[in-house]
Design a protein around this motif. Structure first.
Motif, PDB file in Angstrom:
ATOM      1  N   UNK A 159       0.793  -1.382   0.075  1.00 19.26           N
ATOM      2  CA  UNK A 159       0.073  -0.017   0.041  1.00 19.26           C
ATOM      3  C   UNK A 159       0.807   1.323   0.064  1.00 19.26           C
ATOM      4  N   UNK A 160       2.345   1.030   0.153  1.00 16.02           N
ATOM      5  CA  UNK A 160       2.944   2.345   0.307  1.00 16.02           C
ATOM      6  C   UNK A 160       3.841   2.417  -1.143  1.00 16.02           C
ATOM      7  N   UNK A 161       3.701   1.494  -1.928  1.00 14.23           N
ATOM      8  CA  UNK A 161       4.531   1.641  -3.191  1.00 14.23           C
ATOM      9  C   UNK A 161       4.293   3.092  -3.925  1.00 14.23           C
ATOM     10  N   UNK A 162       5.550   3.648  -4.189  1.00 14.62           N
ATOM     11  CA  UNK A 162       5.226   5.164  -4.540  1.00 14.62           C
ATOM     12  C   UNK A 162       5.148   6.186  -3.815  1.00 14.62           C
ATOM     13  N   UNK A 163       4.806   5.879  -2.486  1.00 15.40           N
ATOM     14  CA  UNK A 163       4.956   7.014  -1.563  1.00 15.40           C
ATOM     15  C   UNK A 163       6.169   7.339  -0.999  1.00 15.40           C
ATOM     16  N   UNK A 164       6.313   8.617  -0.595  1.00 17.67           N
ATOM     17  CA  UNK A 164       7.318   9.350   0.020  1.00 17.67           C
ATOM     18  C   UNK A 164       8.391   8.270   0.951  1.00 17.67           C
ATOM     19  N   UNK A 165       9.542   7.993   0.677  1.00 12.93           N
ATOM     20  CA  UNK A 165      10.184   7.041   1.448  1.00 12.93           C
ATOM     21  C   UNK A 165      10.119   5.567   0.857  1.00 12.93           C
ATOM     22  N   UNK A 166       9.385   5.397  -0.085  1.00  9.31           N
ATOM     23  CA  UNK A 166       9.414   3.941  -0.636  1.00  9.31           C
ATOM     24  C   UNK A 166       9.091   4.111  -2.097  1.00  9.31           C
ATOM     25  N   UNK A 167       9.522   5.088  -2.785  1.00  9.98           N
ATOM     26  CA  UNK A 167       9.479   5.461  -4.163  1.00  9.98           C
ATOM     27  C   UNK A 167      10.795   4.395  -4.886  1.00  9.98           C
TER      28      UNK A 167
END
Length: 251
Positions: A159-167
Motif C-alpha cells: 500500500x506504500x509503493x510510490x509513497x515518499x520514502x518508498x519510491x
C-alpha cells in the motif's frame, strides 16, 4: 566502540521525555542525533566527557544534526564535497585516524513528492562524497535516511509503493550506494528479520501495533564488515516518533 543514531524530533522536547536517561545508560562512544530543531544557545546539554558538534539549520525550529563523542576528532566538516556549510544543517563529518564518521538527516521527499528531484540530487552528491571519503579510509555513515530500502523494512509495503520514502527512485539510490562498497549493518546481521522498525506515525495506536518503517540506518564501508560486534534497534526507547539504532564495532 559503540555508535548510536537517533532522530529525536526536537532535542528540547526529547530532553523533557527522558533523553538524558537513555544517553547516560547507553554510554556510547559516538551519539548522533538528527532533527535537533534548535539554534545555537537554545539548549545547554551537560555531557561530561563528551565533545559536542552541532550543525544548525538556518531556518529556526527545523532540521539540524549533532554528534556527541568521547573522542576528539582530527577535523570536523559541515557540508558535502568542497562545501563546509549546508543551510539545512543536515550533515556532520568527523575525521579520525582510522575512519570517518558521517551523520546525516536526509531530506524528506514530502507527501506530494514535490522534493523528489532535490532529494535525488542530494543522494547523488552524498554518494560521491562518501565514495571519496572511503577512498581515504573506512566510513561509518548513520542517520535518518528517510527510505525503507526493501519490502521487509516496512509493515505495509504494497500500500506504500510510490509513497515518499518508498519510491523506486529513493530505494534505487540506496541500492546503488550499497553496491558501491557499503553495508547496511542491521540487515547484514539480520537478513531475514522482519517487523523491526525505527519510525512510527503519531497516528493513534500505530506504534502500539508496530505499524512502522525502518528508515534509520548505520551503514559502514565493507572494510569494516569483520569488525561488527553487535547491531540493534532500541525500539523500547520512547521520546520521539523514531527510536535509536545501535552498532558496536571491535576496535
Amino acid at each position: 566502540m559503540k555508535i548510536v543514531s537517533w532522530n529525536v524530533n526536537g532535542i528540547r522536547a526529547a530532553v523533557k521525555k527522558g533523553f538524558m536517561d537513555y544517553f547516560n545508560s547507553v554510554d556510547a562512544d559516538f551519539f548522533c542525533i538528527q532533527e535537533s530543531k534548535c539554534q545555537a544557545g537554545q539548549i545547554d546539554l551537560e555531557m561530561p566527557g563528551y565533545y559536542q558538534y552541532w550543525n544548525y539549520a538556518q531556518k529556526k525550529g527545523y532540521s539540524g544534526t549533532a554528534i556527541f563523542t568521547k573522542h576528539e576528532p582530527l577535523a570536523v566538516k559541515y557540508g558535502v564535497g568542497d562545501q563546509d556549510t549546508e543551510e539545512e544543517g543536515r550533515i556532520i563529518t568527523l575525521e579520525y585516524h582510522d575512519f570517518f564518521l558521517v551523520t546525516v538527516y536526509t531530506p524528506n521527499t514530502k507527501r506530494d513528492l514535490s522534493r523528489l528531484e532535490y532529494r535525488l540530487q542530494w543522494e547523488d552528491e552524498l554518494k560521491a562524497y562518501l565514495k571519496q571519503l572511503d577512498s581515504e579510509k573506512p566510513v561509518i555513515y548513520c542517520g535518518d535516511l528517510n527510505v525503507a530500502h526493501e519490502e521487509i523494512d516496512l509493515k505495509n509495503p504494497r500500500s506504500n509503493i510510490g509513497n515518499a520514502g518508498f519510491t523506486d527512485e529513493e530505494r534505487g539510490r540506496m541500492t546503488r550506494l550499497l553496491k558501491a562498497g557499503f553495508i547496511d549493518t542491521f540487515r547484514h546481521i539480520n537478513p531475514d528479520v522482519a517487523e523491526r522498525y525505527s519510525w512510527w506515525s503519531y497516528m493513534s495506536k500505530v506504534r502500539e501495533r508496530n505499524i512502522g518503517w525502518r528508515i534509520d540506518y548505520i551503514i559502514v564501508s565493507q572494510a569494516l564488515s569483520d569488525k561488527i560486534v553487535a547491531v540493534d534497534i532500541h525500539d523500547h526507547v520512547l521520546g520521539s516518533d523514531h527510536c535509536p539504532v545501535y552498532l558496536e564495532l571491535a576496535q
